[in-house]
Design an enzyme around this catalytic site. Structure first.
Site, short mmCIF file in Angstrom:
data_model
loop_
_atom_site.label_atom_id
_atom_site.label_comp_id
_atom_site.label_asym_id
_atom_site.label_seq_id
_atom_site.Cartn_x
_atom_site.Cartn_y
_atom_site.Cartn_z
N GLY A 290 1.31 -1.86 1.16
CA GLY A 290 1.09 -3.29 0.96
C GLY A 290 1.19 -3.71 -0.48
O GLY A 290 1.52 -4.85 -0.79
N LEU B 131 8.47 7.68 -3.03
CA LEU B 131 7.63 8.43 -2.09
C LEU B 131 7.32 7.63 -0.84
O LEU B 131 7.04 8.18 0.22
CB LEU B 131 6.32 8.82 -2.78
N ASP C 194 -10.44 -0.67 3.39
CA ASP C 194 -9.12 -0.34 3.93
C ASP C 194 -8.95 1.16 4.07
O ASP C 194 -7.93 1.74 3.71
CB ASP C 194 -8.03 -0.91 3.02
N VAL D 200 6.01 3.27 -4.20
CA VAL D 200 5.37 4.34 -4.97
C VAL D 200 6.43 5.38 -5.33
O VAL D 200 7.20 5.80 -4.46
CB VAL D 200 4.22 5.00 -4.17
#
Length: 820
Positions: free
Chosen positions: A512, A508, A627, A516
């Protein structure tokens, strides 16, 4: 004719025009009372004697439809009652009047009746607006008796002194029903009311489905709202009599302006007006977490937000579908391990403490019965599954003869529930009818535990000697590399099969942490597998951090972690699959951006805000995400946002407000100035990142993070300049400019800029942000200058410096912004 004769035609016409324009633009006050000889026209207002409450005609945002309503005389005005919810008037020339027999009537410009209260048969009627917000019809000069009152017909708001509940003689059901939307006060899908079945309880419906249950009244509060114990400014009452059953509250001082409302999103809120900030403060919000949802853990399941997973089975019960439970789908509930044995009367009871009592709609209740008699009655009834005291003082008896549903644990304010079990399933501390059986069970339980532990230790030693732990399957395995987190563990073979051996077709994206992959468990369960890369800047600490945090967090706007894999050197996280990937894949793509219309973008903004509020204030752990960015906002099939990636998050202790780090992590363009420059972070750091996201969602553009002298490349500076120039709408993404609500967009723009102000103390908290987003007519303060990075643009830094060089200069690590 006399007027025209004395004044002449032209002056009379001018006078008529003056009356018309004054009624449109300058509301006139006609006291607090209507009589058959004096009606209320559009442009006029009734105001209560204490000058607190106003009744008149109004239009919601984004519409010219006219309604008769009641509102508090504060700024911004807050509508608390609407008369003609289903029958708006299309033009500004309606009228509210009272007839000679006491009937209230709303008519339009054609004298057509839009709404009527029905004939009351009064001889000398008046209609009066009271200081408590009640609009009444009575006989003139008669006090204490009303022929009709608005309090009997609530819309979406419950005011002090109003009854929420039933008049059993007339069949009148006073309930709260949400608006359809901020621009349409017609009855929406959400209704809060008192359910009379069994032991009466407070219920929130979505259509015909139960969305949330406040539980039965326990003498002080509703069983499902323990926070009510903290309301020291409220006086609460629940009345059950032969002719009526209702809930009502008042305040300890009439100076408080308060309300309970069911808003158009299906959230019940108790709000208090704060004069200093000129805003509503949220005292209560329900449902507030996953445990509040009726079907979360199913029959005989118990929900605890402090546990991970949040659902477990009551003692003596096991999951009906272990596979679904391992995948965090617990709605099937639990089943008995051992059937009850009513004839031999060896059954007993286990005490579940500090809980929200199960659904009482099919229970029986006897307020004259004591707890001991209640227990005996339950034992005599072979169908009885549990009992509890109806009142916290120990009086009254509730008996359940059906499955127990919607049970949750509270840290305070819960009640004791006595669940009936077979003798074989009773443990220490259970209320058993035979003490000898208890002793036997205790001994057997202890021996069983010792045997289980011994076998477990031996197995563990064998596996450790073998090197890696060769898990045979994911059922009943738990991630236990640390004692403070626990998750279902998937074996490597299962993950390989689910992802087609990590096929490039299943990939996908990559961030970092590492790549995935999309996968599928069985026939239906779609998953996303995040695999730690050996070359990743993030490592085992971030992996452990994410597992520990996300496993303990449960919220509709946080991504759901299904489990993990730690076999050999592999470190993988298994999440629920988000079919629409991440926000940035839509937001910054010219072709896909148009798919995010304004309503969808606004829903995403609200969802992210709710998720952050949960992290900062409502979760058991106080979390700073650190983040927050567009690529870390995932979108489900309905485009609902889910905050993801907790590898860089930090826990704040109860007395901490700010922390300092030597290693700055995150993403340029989203970092607050104090964090990027000095390594100081707090909840206000996340607020800054949220503000950047809001501006990106409005504009469809990325924030580049350059200095003020190059503000054309800095979204924050550009947005602030446009707002100060009065051209804020120029920021809106051109692909959605035709679908926006100007009022709501400008409100969101201001909220975003308030969040990115340079100094942390100037930025609002997320609770204030949620309130500002919900108060679309609020008069928000002008934002101060936004924060900027006083160095070169992050894009320049990232293009000219390697990560290693960055680390050597200022210990800054920048996560990669890529789609999933």
């Amino acid at each position: 004719m006399v007027l025209f004769g004395k004044m002449g035609w032209l002056p009379a016409a001018l006078f008529s025009l003056f009356l018309i324009f004054s009624s449109h633009f300058s509301p006139s006050i006609v006291g607090d009372t209507l009589t058959p000889a004096r009606s209320l026209t559009d442009g006029q207002e009734l105001i209560s004697v204490g000058k607190k409450i106003v009744l008149g005609f109004f239009s919601p945002i984004k519409t010219n439809n006219r309604y008769v309503g009641i509102w508090y005389k504060i700024s911004p005005s807050t509508i608390v009652w609407v008369v003609n919810r289903r029958q708006p008037i299309s033009e500004r020339n309606g009228s509210l009047s009272i007839t000679a027999n006491g009937t209230l009537i709303i008519t339009d410009h054609n004298s057509k009746t839009i709404w009527s209260s029905g004939s009351l048969g009064l001889a000398n009627p008046v209609a009066q607006l009271l200081d408590d917000g009640n609009f009444i019809v009575k006989e003139a000069n008669v006090s204490g008796s009303f022929a009709w009152q608005s309090f009997d017909y609530p819309s979406d708001t419950l005011l002090p002194g109003m009854k929420l509940g039933w008049n059993l003689t007339s069949g009148l059901n006073r309930n709260l029903t949400s608006w359809i939307s901020p621009s349409d006060p017609a009855p929406g899908p959400y209704t809060m009311a008192v359910d009379l079945h069994g032991d009466p309880q407070m219920i929130l419906w979505e259509g015909s489905d139960w969305l949330w249950r406040g539980g039965p009244w326990n003498g002080k509060i509703f069983s499902g709202i323990p926070d009510m114990l903290r309301y020291n400014i409220f006086i609460l009452a629940f009345v059950m009599k032969n002719d009526e059953v209702f809930y009502m509250y008042n305040t300890t001082s009439t100076s408080f302006i308060v309300r309970v409302t069911v808003n158009y999103t299906g959230v019940v809120q108790r709000l208090v007006w704060i004069d200093d900030s000129q805003m509503w403060s949220i005292y209560m919000s329900e449902p507030k977490d996953q445990c509040e949802h009726m079907t979360q853990c199913g029959a005989y399941g118990i929900c605890n937000m402090d546990d991970s997973p949040i659902c477990s089975c009551l003692q003596g019960f096991k999951p009906r579908s272990p596979t679904n439970w391992n995948l965090r789908d617990e709605k099937d509930g639990c089943a008995r391990m051992t059937e009850l044995d009513c004839r031999s009367r060896t059954d007993g009871f286990v005490t579940i403490k500090e809980v929200k009592l199960p659904d009482t709609s099919r229970s029986t209740m006897d307020r004259s019965m004591g707890l001991d008699e209640c227990r005996a009655t339950c034992l005599r009834n072979c169908s009885c599954t549990a009992y509890a005291s109806a009142d916290v003082n120990g009086t009254g008896c509730i008996i359940w003869t059906t499955e127990l549903t919607d049970i949750r644990v509270y840290s305070f304010g819960g009640q004791d529930l006595y669940v009936r079990l077979a003798a074989a399933d009773l443990g220490p501390g259970s209320d058993h009818s035979h003490s000898r059986t208890i002793a036997g069970i205790v001994v057997g339980f202890v021996v069983g535990i010792l045997l289980f532990v011994s076998v477990g230790i031996c197995t563990w030693i064998k596996r450790r000697r073998a090197g890696a732990i060769p898990f045979a399957g994911h059922r009943n395995n738990k991630c236990k590399e640390r004692k403070d987190w626990e998750l279902p563990l998937f074996d490597l073979g299962t993950i390989i099969a689910a992802t087609n051996n990590f096929s490039i077709k299943n990939k996908l994206g990559e961030g970092g942490f590492g790549p995935v992959y999309q996968g599928k468990l069985g026939e239906e369960q779609e998953i996303a597998v995040k695999r730690l890369s050996k070359t990743s800047a993030q490592g085992i600490d971030e992996f452990m951090n994410e597992v520990m945090l996300i496993a303990k967090l449960q919220h509709r706007n946080l991504v759901r972690l299904l489990g993990c894999c730690t076999q050999g050197e592999e470190r993988m996280l298994v999440y629920e699959y988000m079919p629409n990937k991440s926000l940035d894949t839509f937001l910054f793509d010219k072709d896909k951006a148009a798919l995010l219309d304004w309503q969808t973008r606004y829903n995403i903004i609200e969802g992210i805000a709710q998720g952050l509020l949960y992290l900062h204030r409502d979760s058991r752990l106080r979390i700073i995400h650190r983040d927050l960015k567009a690529s870390n906002i995932l979108l489900d099939e309905d485009m609902n946002p889910k905050i993801s990636d907790f590898g860089l998050a930090r826990i704040f202790r109860g007395d901490e407000t700010t922390l300092n780090t030597q290693r700055v992590v995150g993403t340029y363009g989203y970092m607050s100035p104090e964090y990027a420059m000095d390594g100081v972070f707090s909840v206000k750091s996340d607020v800054f990142s949220f503000g950047v996201l809001v501006l990106e969602i409005i504009s469809g553009k990325k924030n580049r993070g350059v200095s003020i002298s190059e503000h054309e490349g800095n979204l924050l500076a550009h947005a602030w300049s446009l707002l100060m120039e009065g051209n804020g709408l120029k920021l809106v993404d051109g692909s959605i400019s035709n679908s926006i609500s100007m009022v709501v967009v400008l409100n969101c723009l201001k909220v975003g800029l308030l969040c990115v102000q340079e100094h942390p103390k100037d930025r609002p908290t997320m609770s204030s942000v949620v309130l500002m987003l919900g108060s679309k007519n609020a008069s928000l303060p002008d934002p101060k200058h936004p924060g900027f990075f006083p160095t070169r643009a992050s894009s320049e830094v990232e293009s000219s410096k390697s990560k290693k060089e960055l680390d050597s200069i200022n210990k800054l690590s920048v996560t990669i912004v890529e789609g999933r």
